[in-house]
Motif scaffolding. Sequence first.
Motif, mmCIF file in Angstrom:
data_model
loop_
_atom_site.group_PDB
_atom_site.id
_atom_site.type_symbol
_atom_site.label_atom_id
_atom_site.label_comp_id
_atom_site.label_asym_id
_atom_site.label_seq_id
_atom_site.Cartn_x
_atom_site.Cartn_y
_atom_site.Cartn_z
ATOM 1 N N LYS A 88 0.910 -1.065 -0.191
ATOM 2 C CA LYS A 88 -0.046 0.031 0.059
ATOM 3 C C LYS A 88 0.620 1.204 0.094
ATOM 4 O O LYS A 88 1.806 1.403 0.672
ATOM 5 N N VAL A 89 0.727 2.046 -1.080
ATOM 6 C CA VAL A 89 1.490 3.273 -0.998
ATOM 7 C C VAL A 89 0.452 4.522 -0.907
ATOM 8 O O VAL A 89 -0.590 4.935 -1.378
ATOM 9 N N LEU A 90 0.896 5.646 -0.018
ATOM 10 C CA LEU A 90 0.312 6.758 0.263
ATOM 11 C C LEU A 90 0.718 7.789 -0.670
ATOM 12 O O LEU A 90 2.065 8.110 -0.531
ATOM 13 N N ASP A 91 0.202 8.501 -1.690
ATOM 14 C CA ASP A 91 0.743 9.218 -2.568
ATOM 15 C C ASP A 91 0.398 10.725 -2.456
ATOM 16 O O ASP A 91 -0.765 11.221 -2.335
ATOM 17 N N MET A 111 2.498 6.086 -10.125
ATOM 18 C CA MET A 111 1.659 5.437 -11.194
ATOM 19 C C MET A 111 2.631 4.081 -11.532
ATOM 20 O O MET A 111 1.990 3.166 -11.531
ATOM 21 N N LEU A 112 3.879 4.238 -11.494
ATOM 22 C CA LEU A 112 4.686 2.970 -12.029
ATOM 23 C C LEU A 112 4.458 1.860 -10.841
ATOM 24 O O LEU A 112 4.403 0.785 -11.137
ATOM 25 N N LEU A 113 4.592 2.457 -9.465
ATOM 26 C CA LEU A 113 4.258 1.459 -8.556
ATOM 27 C C LEU A 113 2.726 0.687 -8.530
ATOM 28 O O LEU A 113 2.858 -0.595 -8.304
ATOM 29 N N GLY A 114 1.841 1.612 -8.979
ATOM 30 C CA GLY A 114 0.449 1.167 -9.231
ATOM 31 C C GLY A 114 0.325 -0.094 -10.348
ATOM 32 O O GLY A 114 -0.364 -0.907 -10.198
ATOM 33 N N ASP A 115 1.226 0.206 -11.412
ATOM 34 C CA ASP A 115 1.288 -0.534 -12.697
ATOM 35 C C ASP A 115 1.759 -1.828 -12.355
ATOM 36 O O ASP A 115 1.354 -2.918 -12.855
ATOM 37 N N VAL A 156 -2.557 2.228 -4.511
ATOM 38 C CA VAL A 156 -1.888 3.695 -4.343
ATOM 39 C C VAL A 156 -3.066 4.461 -4.100
ATOM 40 O O VAL A 156 -4.155 4.605 -4.871
ATOM 41 N N LEU A 157 -2.999 5.207 -2.751
ATOM 42 C CA LEU A 157 -4.149 5.985 -2.435
ATOM 43 C C LEU A 157 -3.371 7.546 -2.467
ATOM 44 O O LEU A 157 -2.463 7.934 -1.931
#
Length: 84
Positions: free
Chosen positions: A13-16, A28-32, A37-38
Amino acid sequence: MEHMNKRPLEGLKVLDLTRFLAGPYCTMLLGDHGAEVLKVEPPDQGDPTRVQGPPFADGEGLTFLATNRNKHSVVLDLKKEDDL
């Protein structure tokens, strides 16, 4: 063979909290790659690139659309205790 369909960052889980190109592009790349990603956007207009244009697609700036796929967005005012 189910594990072969799993993306490498699934479960992460990533907090953007980023703005403009470099940060949103990286998250975006992490989500890809499977991370959840939040994206936290400020109240009122949200991410400034939402209104950056032309060009626009359905009222959204293409810069915003190009760097924010695979993300969930939430509007929070981090100066308010309730939003923290």
